[in-house]
Scaffold this active site. Sequence first.
Site, PDB file in Angstrom:
ATOM      1  N   ASP A  45       0.836  -1.201   0.000  1.00 13.73           N
ATOM      2  CA  ASP A  45       0.000   0.000   0.000  1.00 13.73           C
ATOM      3  C   ASP A  45       0.874   1.255   0.000  1.00 13.73           C
ATOM      4  O   ASP A  45       0.356   2.377  -0.051  1.00 13.73           O
ATOM      5  CB  ASP A  45      -1.015  -0.006   1.153  1.00 13.73           C
ATOM      6  CG  ASP A  45      -0.364   0.024   2.514  1.00 13.73           C
ATOM      7  OD1 ASP A  45       0.877  -0.114   2.596  1.00 13.73           O
ATOM      8  OD2 ASP A  45      -1.094   0.176   3.513  1.00 13.73           O
ATOM      9  N   SER A  46       2.200   1.055  -0.017  1.00 15.80           N
ATOM     10  CA  SER A  46       3.114   2.168  -0.285  1.00 15.80           C
ATOM     11  C   SER A  46       2.794   2.810  -1.634  1.00 15.80           C
ATOM     12  O   SER A  46       3.208   3.933  -1.907  1.00 15.80           O
ATOM     13  CB  SER A  46       4.575   1.689  -0.256  1.00 15.80           C
ATOM     14  OG  SER A  46       4.764   0.578  -1.113  1.00 15.80           O
ATOM     15  N   ASP A  84      -0.988  -6.088   0.228  1.00 13.40           N
ATOM     16  CA  ASP A  84      -1.379  -5.443   1.484  1.00 13.40           C
ATOM     17  C   ASP A  84      -2.885  -5.241   1.570  1.00 13.40           C
ATOM     18  O   ASP A  84      -3.493  -4.718   0.625  1.00 13.40           O
ATOM     19  CB  ASP A  84      -0.745  -4.040   1.567  1.00 13.40           C
ATOM     20  CG  ASP A  84       0.629  -4.041   2.200  1.00 13.40           C
ATOM     21  OD1 ASP A  84       0.992  -5.035   2.868  1.00 13.40           O
ATOM     22  OD2 ASP A  84       1.338  -3.032   2.025  1.00 13.40           O
ATOM     23  N   LYS A 112      -1.002  -9.332   3.508  1.00 14.49           N
ATOM     24  CA  LYS A 112      -0.259  -8.785   4.647  1.00 14.49           C
ATOM     25  C   LYS A 112      -1.152  -7.812   5.406  1.00 14.49           C
ATOM     26  O   LYS A 112      -1.866  -7.023   4.784  1.00 14.49           O
ATOM     27  CB  LYS A 112       1.027  -8.090   4.162  1.00 14.49           C
ATOM     28  CG  LYS A 112       1.817  -7.405   5.277  1.00 14.49           C
ATOM     29  CD  LYS A 112       3.275  -7.170   4.896  1.00 14.49           C
ATOM     30  CE  LYS A 112       3.522  -6.014   3.950  1.00 14.49           C
ATOM     31  NZ  LYS A 112       3.126  -4.700   4.484  1.00 14.49           N
ATOM     32  N   GLU A 114      -1.232  -5.207   9.042  1.00 16.92           N
ATOM     33  CA  GLU A 114      -0.423  -4.526  10.059  1.00 16.92           C
ATOM     34  C   GLU A 114      -1.105  -4.608  11.417  1.00 16.92           C
ATOM     35  O   GLU A 114      -2.302  -4.320  11.537  1.00 16.92           O
ATOM     36  CB  GLU A 114      -0.263  -3.039   9.684  1.00 16.92           C
ATOM     37  CG  GLU A 114       0.452  -2.813   8.374  1.00 16.92           C
ATOM     38  CD  GLU A 114       0.630  -1.328   8.050  1.00 16.92           C
ATOM     39  OE1 GLU A 114       0.299  -0.473   8.901  1.00 16.92           O
ATOM     40  OE2 GLU A 114       1.090  -1.025   6.938  1.00 16.92           O
ATOM     41  N   GLU A 181       9.331  -3.952  10.344  1.00 17.29           N
ATOM     42  CA  GLU A 181       9.760  -2.684   9.749  1.00 17.29           C
ATOM     43  C   GLU A 181      10.343  -1.775  10.830  1.00 17.29           C
ATOM     44  O   GLU A 181       9.700  -1.522  11.860  1.00 17.29           O
ATOM     45  CB  GLU A 181       8.563  -1.996   9.055  1.00 17.29           C
ATOM     46  CG  GLU A 181       8.926  -0.627   8.469  1.00 17.29           C
ATOM     47  CD  GLU A 181       7.902  -0.093   7.477  1.00 17.29           C
ATOM     48  OE1 GLU A 181       6.956  -0.819   7.120  1.00 17.29           O
ATOM     49  OE2 GLU A 181       8.070   1.064   7.057  1.00 17.29           O
TER      50      GLU A 181
HETATM   51  O1  KIV Z   1       3.696  -1.047   1.461  1.00 19.31           O
HETATM   52  C1  KIV Z   1       4.874  -1.422   1.468  1.00 19.31           C
HETATM   53  O2  KIV Z   1       5.656  -1.215   0.536  1.00 19.31           O
HETATM   54  C2  KIV Z   1       5.347  -2.148   2.653  1.00 19.31           C
HETATM   55  C3  KIV Z   1       6.817  -2.363   2.798  1.00 19.31           C
HETATM   56  C4  KIV Z   1       7.527  -1.093   3.066  1.00 19.31           C
HETATM   57  C5  KIV Z   1       7.131  -3.382   3.824  1.00 19.31           C
HETATM   58  O3  KIV Z   1       4.543  -2.541   3.466  1.00 19.31           O
HETATM   59 NA    NA Z   2       2.519  -1.600   3.294  1.00 17.80          NA
END
Ligand code: KIV
Ligand code: NA
Length: 264
Positions: A45-46, A84, A112, A114, A181
Site C-alpha cells: 500500500d506504499s 497489502d 499482509k 499490520e 519494519e
Molecule cells: O507497502 C509497502 O511497501 C510495505 C513495505 C515497506 C514493507 O509494506
Molecule cells: Na505496506
Amino acid sequence: MSNITLHTLTARKQAGEKFAVLTAYDSCFAHLVSEAGNEMILVGDSLGMVLQGNDSTLPVSVEEMAYHTACVARGNQGSMIMADLPFMSYATPAQAMENAAALMAAGAHIIKIEGTAWLAETISLLAERGIPACAHLGLTPQAVNKLGGYKVQGRDRESARQMIEDAVLLEQSGASMLLLECVPSLLAREVTEAVDIPVIGIGAGSDTDAQVLVLHDMLGLTPGRRPKFVKNFMEENDTVQDALKAYADAVRDGTFPGPEHGFE
Ligand code: KIV
Ligand code: NA
C-alpha cells in the site's frame, strides 16, 4: 524460474537461506522484479505514496489494491505475490475475510496485515479459510497518526519483549510469515529466532530470513531524503535489470543490508 510457494520459502528458512522481496505495482516492473530472481513481489500500500502522491498510505482502497495486484499478477514470472490489506479494510474479522478474498481473487498468494496481538483472531480465521497471512510488526505505517510519526519501534525493553511475545502468538494463531519494519537489528534477530515462519525485514538489520525494499527507493527514483535502510542499487549498475538482480544476489549472499543500514 519455477513457481515459488510458501513451502519453498519456509524451507529456505529451515535451510538458513535468505530470500529477496521487492515491491511492484504494475505488470512491467513485476515482470522485471520476478525475472531478476526476487522470490517475492509485494504489492504494497506504499503505492498510495509512491504512485498516488499521498503523504501516507491511509487513502488507499481495497479496489485500488485489487487493481494493482491484478496488474502485477499478469507480469509475474513465478514469484510469490503478497498484497497489502489497506487501512481499515480489516478492522473486523468479517471485513478482513471479504477484503482478503478480493485480493486473493485478483492474484495474490498471501495477504499482509499490520498490527499486533489483536490480529490473532483474524489471522486464524483467514488461515482456516485457506488464506495465508503475513503479520506486519514494528513500524506500521497505517498507524502513523497513533505512533506519532515514522519512528523506529521496539527500542525499550518492554516494547521489545512485547514484540517477541506478539510474534510468537501470531505464529501460533496461524500466521505464515512476519514482516518487521524499522526495529533494532538485535531485536529483529531475536524475533527471527523465536519463530519457525519466515521473517522479512526492512530497516531491521541483516539477520531476518528475507529483506524487502520499496522498488522506487532502491532504484534511486524517490524524491527527497533517502531513509537509512535504503541502498540505491542504480549507483553500481547500468540498467534497471542489473540493479534488480544485484539486489536479489546481495540479499541472498548477505551483503545487503550492511550494518550501516540498520538501527541499534
Ligand atoms: O507497502 C509497502 O511497501 C510495505 C513495505 C515497506 C514493507 O509494506
Ligand atoms: Na505496506
